[in-house]
Design a protein around this motif. Sequence first.
Motif, PDB file in Angstrom:
ATOM      1  N   VAL A 109       0.835  -1.197   0.000  1.00 20.63           N
ATOM      2  CA  VAL A 109       0.000   0.000   0.000  1.00 20.63           C
ATOM      3  C   VAL A 109       0.873   1.252   0.000  1.00 20.63           C
ATOM      4  O   VAL A 109       0.612   2.226  -0.717  1.00 20.63           O
ATOM      5  CB  VAL A 109      -0.936  -0.005   1.231  1.00 20.63           C
ATOM      6  CG1 VAL A 109      -1.728   1.291   1.311  1.00 20.63           C
ATOM      7  CG2 VAL A 109      -1.881  -1.198   1.164  1.00 20.63           C
ATOM      8  N   THR A 110       1.940   1.220   0.794  1.00 23.12           N
ATOM      9  CA  THR A 110       2.889   2.339   0.817  1.00 23.12           C
ATOM     10  C   THR A 110       3.507   2.547  -0.556  1.00 23.12           C
ATOM     11  O   THR A 110       3.711   3.689  -0.996  1.00 23.12           O
ATOM     12  CB  THR A 110       4.000   2.078   1.852  1.00 23.12           C
ATOM     13  OG1 THR A 110       3.409   1.763   3.114  1.00 23.12           O
ATOM     14  CG2 THR A 110       4.898   3.291   2.007  1.00 23.12           C
ATOM     15  N   LEU A 111       3.804   1.451  -1.231  1.00 26.67           N
ATOM     16  CA  LEU A 111       4.365   1.529  -2.584  1.00 26.67           C
ATOM     17  C   LEU A 111       3.418   2.253  -3.527  1.00 26.67           C
ATOM     18  O   LEU A 111       3.843   3.106  -4.322  1.00 26.67           O
ATOM     19  CB  LEU A 111       4.654   0.119  -3.110  1.00 26.67           C
ATOM     20  CG  LEU A 111       5.213   0.000  -4.522  1.00 26.67           C
ATOM     21  CD1 LEU A 111       6.586   0.654  -4.616  1.00 26.67           C
ATOM     22  CD2 LEU A 111       5.301  -1.465  -4.938  1.00 26.67           C
ATOM     23  N   GLY A 129      -9.856   3.443  -1.276  1.00 34.90           N
ATOM     24  CA  GLY A 129     -10.569   2.551  -0.361  1.00 34.90           C
ATOM     25  C   GLY A 129      -9.667   1.451   0.176  1.00 34.90           C
ATOM     26  O   GLY A 129      -9.728   1.099   1.352  1.00 34.90           O
ATOM     27  N   ALA A 130      -8.805   0.922  -0.694  1.00 30.72           N
ATOM     28  CA  ALA A 130      -7.874  -0.131  -0.276  1.00 30.72           C
ATOM     29  C   ALA A 130      -6.884   0.388   0.755  1.00 30.72           C
ATOM     30  O   ALA A 130      -6.545  -0.304   1.721  1.00 30.72           O
ATOM     31  CB  ALA A 130      -7.135  -0.667  -1.499  1.00 30.72           C
ATOM     32  N   ILE A 131      -6.418   1.614   0.570  1.00 27.37           N
ATOM     33  CA  ILE A 131      -5.469   2.216   1.512  1.00 27.37           C
ATOM     34  C   ILE A 131      -6.118   2.402   2.880  1.00 27.37           C
ATOM     35  O   ILE A 131      -5.544   2.059   3.918  1.00 27.37           O
ATOM     36  CB  ILE A 131      -4.965   3.564   0.954  1.00 27.37           C
ATOM     37  CG1 ILE A 131      -4.085   3.316  -0.278  1.00 27.37           C
ATOM     38  CG2 ILE A 131      -4.201   4.335   2.009  1.00 27.37           C
ATOM     39  CD1 ILE A 131      -3.784   4.564  -1.068  1.00 27.37           C
ATOM     40  N   ILE A 167      10.723   2.688   3.541  1.00 29.21           N
ATOM     41  CA  ILE A 167      12.065   2.389   3.028  1.00 29.21           C
ATOM     42  C   ILE A 167      12.014   1.258   2.010  1.00 29.21           C
ATOM     43  O   ILE A 167      12.655   1.326   0.958  1.00 29.21           O
ATOM     44  CB  ILE A 167      13.012   2.015   4.186  1.00 29.21           C
ATOM     45  CG1 ILE A 167      13.058   3.147   5.224  1.00 29.21           C
ATOM     46  CG2 ILE A 167      14.402   1.719   3.670  1.00 29.21           C
ATOM     47  CD1 ILE A 167      13.512   4.470   4.668  1.00 29.21           C
ATOM     48  N   TRP A 168      11.239   0.221   2.300  1.00 32.13           N
ATOM     49  CA  TRP A 168      11.137  -0.918   1.378  1.00 32.13           C
ATOM     50  C   TRP A 168      10.495  -0.494   0.057  1.00 32.13           C
ATOM     51  O   TRP A 168      10.945  -0.902  -1.016  1.00 32.13           O
ATOM     52  CB  TRP A 168      10.338  -2.035   2.031  1.00 32.13           C
ATOM     53  CG  TRP A 168      10.354  -3.341   1.297  1.00 32.13           C
ATOM     54  CD1 TRP A 168       9.300  -3.951   0.685  1.00 32.13           C
ATOM     55  CD2 TRP A 168      11.473  -4.204   1.105  1.00 32.13           C
ATOM     56  NE1 TRP A 168       9.694  -5.137   0.126  1.00 32.13           N
ATOM     57  CE2 TRP A 168      11.033  -5.322   0.375  1.00 32.13           C
ATOM     58  CE3 TRP A 168      12.824  -4.136   1.483  1.00 32.13           C
ATOM     59  CZ2 TRP A 168      11.873  -6.372   0.002  1.00 32.13           C
ATOM     60  CZ3 TRP A 168      13.667  -5.185   1.119  1.00 32.13           C
ATOM     61  CH2 TRP A 168      13.190  -6.274   0.393  1.00 32.13           C
ATOM     62  N   ALA A 169       9.464   0.328   0.132  1.00 33.87           N
ATOM     63  CA  ALA A 169       8.806   0.810  -1.089  1.00 33.87           C
ATOM     64  C   ALA A 169       9.754   1.694  -1.903  1.00 33.87           C
ATOM     65  O   ALA A 169       9.810   1.586  -3.134  1.00 33.87           O
ATOM     66  CB  ALA A 169       7.534   1.577  -0.730  1.00 33.87           C
TER      67      ALA A 169
END
Length: 300
Positions: A109-111, A129-131, A167-169
């Motif tokens: 989601v962050t991505l 909506g998904a976020i 950080i991963w995104a």
Amino acid sequence: MTDSKKALLYGLATVSIWSTVASAFKIALRDLAPLQLLLCACFFSILALAAILLAQGKLNEITRMGRRETVRCALLGALNPFIYYTILFKAYDLLPAQEAQPINYTWAVTLSLLSVPLLGQKLAPKDLGAILLSYLGVVVISTHGDLLAMRFSSLPGVGLALGSTVIWALYWIFNTRSKANPMAGLLLSFLTGFPLILAATLLFSELPPLTAGPLLASAYVGLFEMGITFALWLTAMKYAARPDGGGTARVANLIFLSPFLSLVFIHFLVGETIHPATVAGLAFIIAGNALMQYKPRKRA
């Protein structure tokens, strides 16, 4: 064995191993500080990645990279493994594994959120909506279902777990334009990240004890979280992409099994009693991720 079965087998193997790493984090952190764990795990992951490339006859891919790709992979080593795992392991140190693991799973989601300013992508109403659905799951897990009181088991831990997803995104967004061999690029990132981890360990912690328990725990994390599973997942996607492989989407959807299997391992290996709110919140996060990936078929 058909390519479809091979893809499914490699995919299931990867998901099964991924499901154990949250438990491995908590077990290793009983004897090691986060930076000590990262230092040992990074060392073992470098050995694993180098061995895999050597077995594939592709170890020379590192020296064959262009200057731009070499610099890119080297700089990415600051994000992964150094900054990402430093934050993630500290989050696991502060939070129960059943909370840290599902929160970290919101990285997809962050991505999507970061892709808007960095890649120029747009969010559809369903994405919004998904976020909201995913972050509702985070609140449910973090407050143990007591949404009105908003009492967190560790607010800094929740912040770090969410920070690790950023950080991963960022790592994957900056890695999208890389043309380097994926395994070689990851090895180079770990090679350049290792000195940073060593320096941080010497400055803010101390060298890890060279005893059997901590070394075995960190070896498991390094080999299976950071090394072997990456090769297994790439192999699964390679077979799935072939004409009779069944498609990459089928294999990619296996990842939804991982967080639920992880709770089983956390219960039996770490000894945590799984809170009903954890399962409910994780369901919200998985639903948000699934909604984010859902693309309705266009009519003919």
